[in-house]
Design a protein around this motif. Structure first.
Motif, PDB file in Angstrom:
ATOM      1  N   ALA A 120       0.731  -1.215  -0.156  1.00  0.00           N
ATOM      2  CA  ALA A 120       0.140   0.131   0.033  1.00  0.00           C
ATOM      3  C   ALA A 120       0.915   1.265   0.033  1.00  0.00           C
ATOM      4  N   PHE A 121       1.808   1.657   0.994  1.00  0.00           N
ATOM      5  CA  PHE A 121       2.720   2.489   0.970  1.00  0.00           C
ATOM      6  C   PHE A 121       3.427   2.571  -0.521  1.00  0.00           C
ATOM      7  N   HIS A 122       3.881   1.567  -0.906  1.00  0.00           N
ATOM      8  CA  HIS A 122       4.641   1.547  -2.140  1.00  0.00           C
ATOM      9  C   HIS A 122       3.694   2.003  -3.358  1.00  0.00           C
ATOM     10  N   GLU A 123       2.674   1.740  -3.297  1.00  0.00           N
ATOM     11  CA  GLU A 123       1.455   2.152  -4.332  1.00  0.00           C
ATOM     12  C   GLU A 123       1.280   3.680  -4.183  1.00  0.00           C
ATOM     13  N   VAL A 124       1.177   4.213  -2.990  1.00  0.00           N
ATOM     14  CA  VAL A 124       1.080   5.636  -2.997  1.00  0.00           C
ATOM     15  C   VAL A 124       2.278   6.252  -3.415  1.00  0.00           C
ATOM     16  N   GLY A 125       3.434   5.804  -3.348  1.00  0.00           N
ATOM     17  CA  GLY A 125       4.700   6.409  -3.999  1.00  0.00           C
ATOM     18  C   GLY A 125       4.601   6.168  -5.449  1.00  0.00           C
ATOM     19  N   ARG A 126       4.186   5.172  -5.927  1.00  0.00           N
ATOM     20  CA  ARG A 126       4.155   5.124  -7.280  1.00  0.00           C
ATOM     21  C   ARG A 126       3.156   6.098  -7.895  1.00  0.00           C
ATOM     22  N   GLN A 127       1.851   6.108  -7.080  1.00  0.00           N
ATOM     23  CA  GLN A 127       0.801   7.161  -7.528  1.00  0.00           C
ATOM     24  C   GLN A 127       1.373   8.544  -7.484  1.00  0.00           C
ATOM     25  N   ALA A 128       2.298   8.716  -6.703  1.00  0.00           N
ATOM     26  CA  ALA A 128       2.788  10.210  -6.756  1.00  0.00           C
ATOM     27  C   ALA A 128       3.545  10.528  -7.762  1.00  0.00           C
ATOM     28  N   VAL A 129       4.442   9.675  -7.999  1.00  0.00           N
ATOM     29  CA  VAL A 129       5.152   9.805  -9.044  1.00  0.00           C
ATOM     30  C   VAL A 129       4.446   9.915 -10.518  1.00  0.00           C
ATOM     31  N   THR A 130       3.378   9.033 -10.722  1.00  0.00           N
ATOM     32  CA  THR A 130       2.965   8.996 -11.992  1.00  0.00           C
ATOM     33  C   THR A 130       1.789  10.208 -12.091  1.00  0.00           C
ATOM     34  N   ALA A 131       1.469  10.683 -10.852  1.00  0.00           N
ATOM     35  CA  ALA A 131       0.605  11.768 -11.025  1.00  0.00           C
ATOM     36  C   ALA A 131       1.051  13.065 -11.467  1.00  0.00           C
ATOM     37  N   ASP A 132       2.408  13.150 -11.491  1.00  0.00           N
ATOM     38  CA  ASP A 132       3.115  14.310 -11.674  1.00  0.00           C
ATOM     39  C   ASP A 132       3.169  14.538 -13.387  1.00  0.00           C
ATOM     40  N   PRO A 133       2.797  15.388 -13.746  1.00  0.00           N
ATOM     41  CA  PRO A 133       2.739  15.655 -15.028  1.00  0.00           C
ATOM     42  C   PRO A 133       4.048  15.586 -16.000  1.00  0.00           C
ATOM     43  N   ASP A 134       5.008  15.926 -15.169  1.00  0.00           N
ATOM     44  CA  ASP A 134       6.583  15.748 -15.740  1.00  0.00           C
ATOM     45  C   ASP A 134       7.175  14.365 -15.703  1.00  0.00           C
ATOM     46  N   TRP A 135       6.138  13.370 -15.276  1.00  0.00           N
ATOM     47  CA  TRP A 135       6.720  12.123 -15.500  1.00  0.00           C
ATOM     48  C   TRP A 135       6.243  11.644 -17.047  1.00  0.00           C
ATOM     49  N   ARG A 136       5.561  12.343 -17.507  1.00  0.00           N
ATOM     50  CA  ARG A 136       5.297  12.291 -19.005  1.00  0.00           C
ATOM     51  C   ARG A 136       5.023  10.563 -19.447  1.00  0.00           C
ATOM     52  N   GLU A 137       4.361  10.083 -18.644  1.00  0.00           N
ATOM     53  CA  GLU A 137       4.052   8.838 -19.063  1.00  0.00           C
ATOM     54  C   GLU A 137       5.190   7.649 -19.033  1.00  0.00           C
ATOM     55  N   GLY A 138       6.059   8.274 -18.353  1.00  0.00           N
ATOM     56  CA  GLY A 138       7.504   7.387 -18.041  1.00  0.00           C
ATOM     57  C   GLY A 138       8.462   7.802 -19.213  1.00  0.00           C
ATOM     58  N   ARG A 139       8.170   8.797 -19.992  1.00  0.00           N
ATOM     59  CA  ARG A 139       9.157   9.177 -21.152  1.00  0.00           C
ATOM     60  C   ARG A 139       9.673  10.711 -20.644  1.00  0.00           C
ATOM     61  N   TYR A 140       9.883  10.883 -19.416  1.00  0.00           N
ATOM     62  CA  TYR A 140      10.536  12.546 -19.066  1.00  0.00           C
ATOM     63  C   TYR A 140      11.785  12.401 -19.226  1.00  0.00           C
ATOM     64  N   LEU A 141      12.772  11.465 -19.550  1.00  0.00           N
ATOM     65  CA  LEU A 141      14.082  11.707 -19.853  1.00  0.00           C
ATOM     66  C   LEU A 141      14.034  12.123 -21.461  1.00  0.00           C
ATOM     67  N   VAL A 142      13.428  11.324 -22.207  1.00  0.00           N
ATOM     68  CA  VAL A 142      13.260  11.586 -23.529  1.00  0.00           C
ATOM     69  C   VAL A 142      12.782  13.065 -23.883  1.00  0.00           C
ATOM     70  N   GLU A 143      11.864  13.358 -23.108  1.00  0.00           N
ATOM     71  CA  GLU A 143      11.207  14.832 -23.129  1.00  0.00           C
ATOM     72  C   GLU A 143      11.829  15.813 -22.332  1.00  0.00           C
ATOM     73  N   GLY A 144      13.021  15.757 -21.518  1.00  0.00           N
ATOM     74  CA  GLY A 144      13.629  16.725 -20.876  1.00  0.00           C
ATOM     75  C   GLY A 144      12.878  16.999 -19.678  1.00  0.00           C
ATOM     76  N   ALA A 145      12.413  16.238 -19.070  1.00  0.00           N
ATOM     77  CA  ALA A 145      11.651  16.836 -17.722  1.00  0.00           C
ATOM     78  C   ALA A 145      12.191  15.743 -16.642  1.00  0.00           C
ATOM     79  N   ILE A 146      11.565  16.021 -15.423  1.00  0.00           N
ATOM     80  CA  ILE A 146      12.019  15.213 -14.436  1.00  0.00           C
ATOM     81  C   ILE A 146      10.821  15.480 -13.261  1.00  0.00           C
ATOM     82  N   PRO A 147      10.194  14.437 -13.071  1.00  0.00           N
ATOM     83  CA  PRO A 147       8.959  14.426 -12.014  1.00  0.00           C
ATOM     84  C   PRO A 147       9.394  14.779 -10.661  1.00  0.00           C
ATOM     85  N   ARG A 148      10.041  15.789 -10.436  1.00  0.00           N
ATOM     86  CA  ARG A 148      10.750  16.300  -9.031  1.00  0.00           C
ATOM     87  C   ARG A 148       9.602  16.134  -7.848  1.00  0.00           C
TER      88      ARG A 148
END
Lengths: 393, 393
Positions: free
Chosen positions: A199-227
């Motif tokens: 459950a705690f891990h899922e919260v963390g993953r949701q926090a990461v993927t909720a960040d628009p700068d995560w870019r569906e996982g393509r942030y490195l290619v798109e020059g972003a970082i989901p800080r």
């Protein structure tokens, strides 16, 4: 996205890549067939070694790191400039004495410090894998370590040692490669990840993927970082590494320098500014997709399930000596989890000792300078070394 | 932002506003001077009542709701369509019997169900307050309730009852308006918010404010809603309301309908999909800025600090009868927190009984149909009613 941010992103990606050569890197010559069935070629394993392998090749110790750890167990960290994460435990004259043992520590598969992970370049596309990297498991991490150990010309490990997710790898080593492990020291860990921990891990993953700068996982290619998302994930996780009494003692309701409450949303309380700092500094050294992969590997870990639902079967006919360690105030991997491991080892008639250490330092105790942990490790390692016929220190 | 989202946002804001008239609303005729020193005019308090005030005006019971609760304690909720949040406890023939007592429950100051909160219109600008609403505290919430009780023509409350943040309000009532409270039932609460609890709240606030759709608090004006951030905040909080054993029993490592792990980031485990659902459904009924305000009010709560650092002083010369209740598996407000309240009440020579209820349901137990909680409440209320000279049910 501002230019400054893009520059920063590029700078950091470069820095992370530039860092890899500071570790040794083994390029595995055979693809790994992962637990999922996927086949992963071109795997790199970044590692550090300390001390020298003896002529009998009998003094190798493998250290397995935890979720956000890395191979820099006993040297100054190239990114943070801080001492190695287990320099209390590993080094000259330490319980795992680098003047006596050949110590190996590698970055886990799926990690972000040089071993193949989601931030690595996918040879098929020339871009970072992102979510195209197949999911990896604890068993896959151990398979990559085994390939590294082979690569180093070592067959038998004198000891495999690790805490938390590192402890899961220790258990997996004993289960999958028991004949190669003389002594195993799983600390503050479990043979399966609990519902609350998932459950705690899922919260963390949701926090990461909720960040628009995560870019569906393509942030490195798109020059972003989901800080922001990764920082929130780290903050939530960090609470689980501590204990309520330790937080109470260290922070209580203490306010920051300001004498009074501000009646606003600034970090009035010391615990708030401490957590914010933990979140922000984590982002500087860790890749967001790696966080998804490695937390998922922990969630999937269930050693009994891999052995017909009976944990003892994982350790059948084991010749390995075990020392299982837990901490009284660890609520992430409570003593009960260690007891289940010990019961299974007993049922398998394995050689096992069990130490529950009294401390208020919570799960993080395994990383800290806890005298009873140091003494327990030293006692277990020295005794196993005698049994193995290694010369005294 | 897509048109569909804008429409949805407008629709929901309208729905929330349209809902307010379904509750009664008291418009306070005098401004509230808040604990921060700010003066808040035009305060509205949305409330529900159940049952009838007797001729002596001696049978009023005030129910105080928790962080995300509201005034709909015993009627079908107008937004969710679910039964009132405490319909096990409040209603005809229930421990707090609406055929016997005049039950009042109001939405807290800072809330989002009709009482003045950050989503309310700021009369000075004609726009929602957002972060321009001054911060409110538990004492301010109680001041608004006291004004409502005055407005209803009630001087003395037969009882004040609540769990969690509701329990904080109960304690504040006893401390600030003790002469108006005959009986007080604080459940699963604390006289101060712990460092760990502040830490979890801070994670939630960071999750909300990290969402770009939070728009620095101006999302309502700008037609956005920070759904993802608020959902993550709720997920993290929700874990703290349960207990590890309950999670283990209810979910364990059970997978969703799919028979096997997907080796991906979908919600493979039931606990994951449960948490995601909790996060998503919360967003439908709660305002993100309210979440910031109300969590902050809890963090700021420290009744001893308001009384020279000595909790007993908060209850000096108290004539109120107290029943303090805790739950064995509640790790958010553990029994130790209740014990501290009881010690202070004892030191103040107050009339207090203390019940620790054995349950694996965690903090949420106060909301659930826990037979020992129902029985304890009934016993305490009936006995206090006899002492107050109220006719039997």
């Amino acid at each position: 996205m501002g230019e400054a941010t893009i520059e920063r992103t590029v700078h950091e990606t470069a820095r992370r890549e530039a860092d890899a050569p500071r570790s040794l890197v083994a390029r595995l010559d055979r693809p790994l067939t992962l637990e999922s069935g996927a086949v992963l070629g071109g795997v790199r394993v970044a590692y550090q070694t300390y001390g020298a392998l003896n002529a009998e090749r009998s003094n190798a110790v493998l250290i397995c790191h935890a979720l956000t750890g890395d191979q820099h167990v006993a040297n100054v960290h190239p990114v943070t400039g801080k001492p190695g994460w287990w320099s209390t435990m590993v080094g000259p004259g330490r319980p795992i004495d680098t003047e006596r043992f050949f110590v190996i520590c590698s970055n886990v598969l799926g990690g972000c410090m040089g071993t193949t992970g989601p931030a690595s370049l996918n040879p098929e596309t020339g871009e970072p894998y992102g979510l195209d990297l197949p999911l990896v498991t604890i068993r896959d991490m151990v398979a990559a370590q085994a390939a590294l150990v082979d690569h180093l010309g070592v067959r038998d490990l004198f000891a495999v040692v690790g805490g938390s997710m590192g402890g899961m790898q220790v258990l997996e080593w004993a289960a999958s490669h028991g004949d190669r492990v003389f002594a195993a020291l799983p600390i503050a860990t479990a043979a399966k990840h609990s519902a609350q921990n998932i459950a705690f891990h899922e919260v963390g993953r949701q926090a990461v993927t909720a960040d628009p700068d995560w870019r569906e996982g393509r942030y490195l290619v798109e020059g972003a970082i989901p800080r922001k998302g990764l920082a929130v994930a780290r903050m939530a996780a960090h609470i689980t590494y501590l204990s309520e009494p330790a937080l109470q003692t260290k922070f209580g309701r203490n306010l920051q320098d300001r004498a009074a409450r501000t009646f606003g949303f600034d970090a009035d309380f010391q615990i708030e500014s401490y957590l914010r700092h933990q979140g922000q500094s984590f982002v500087e050294r860790f890749d967001a997709n790696s966080y998804l992969y490695v937390t998922r590997a922990m969630d999937y870990f269930d050693l009994a399930a891999d052995h017909g639902g009976v944990l003892a079967k994982a350790f059948q006919r084991s010749k390995t000596r075990f020392c299982v360690v837990s901490f009284t105030s660890d609520w992430l991997f409570p003593t009960e989890d260690s007891r289940q491991i010990v019961h299974a080892l007993n049922a398998a008639a394995a050689n096992v000792s069990f130490v529950e250490i009294e401390t208020d330092k919570g799960h993080d105790a395994f990383l800290l300078d806890v005298p009873e942990l140091i003494a327990t490790t030293k006692g277990f390692i020295d005794s196993a070394a005698r049994a193995r016929g290694l010369p005294p220190a």
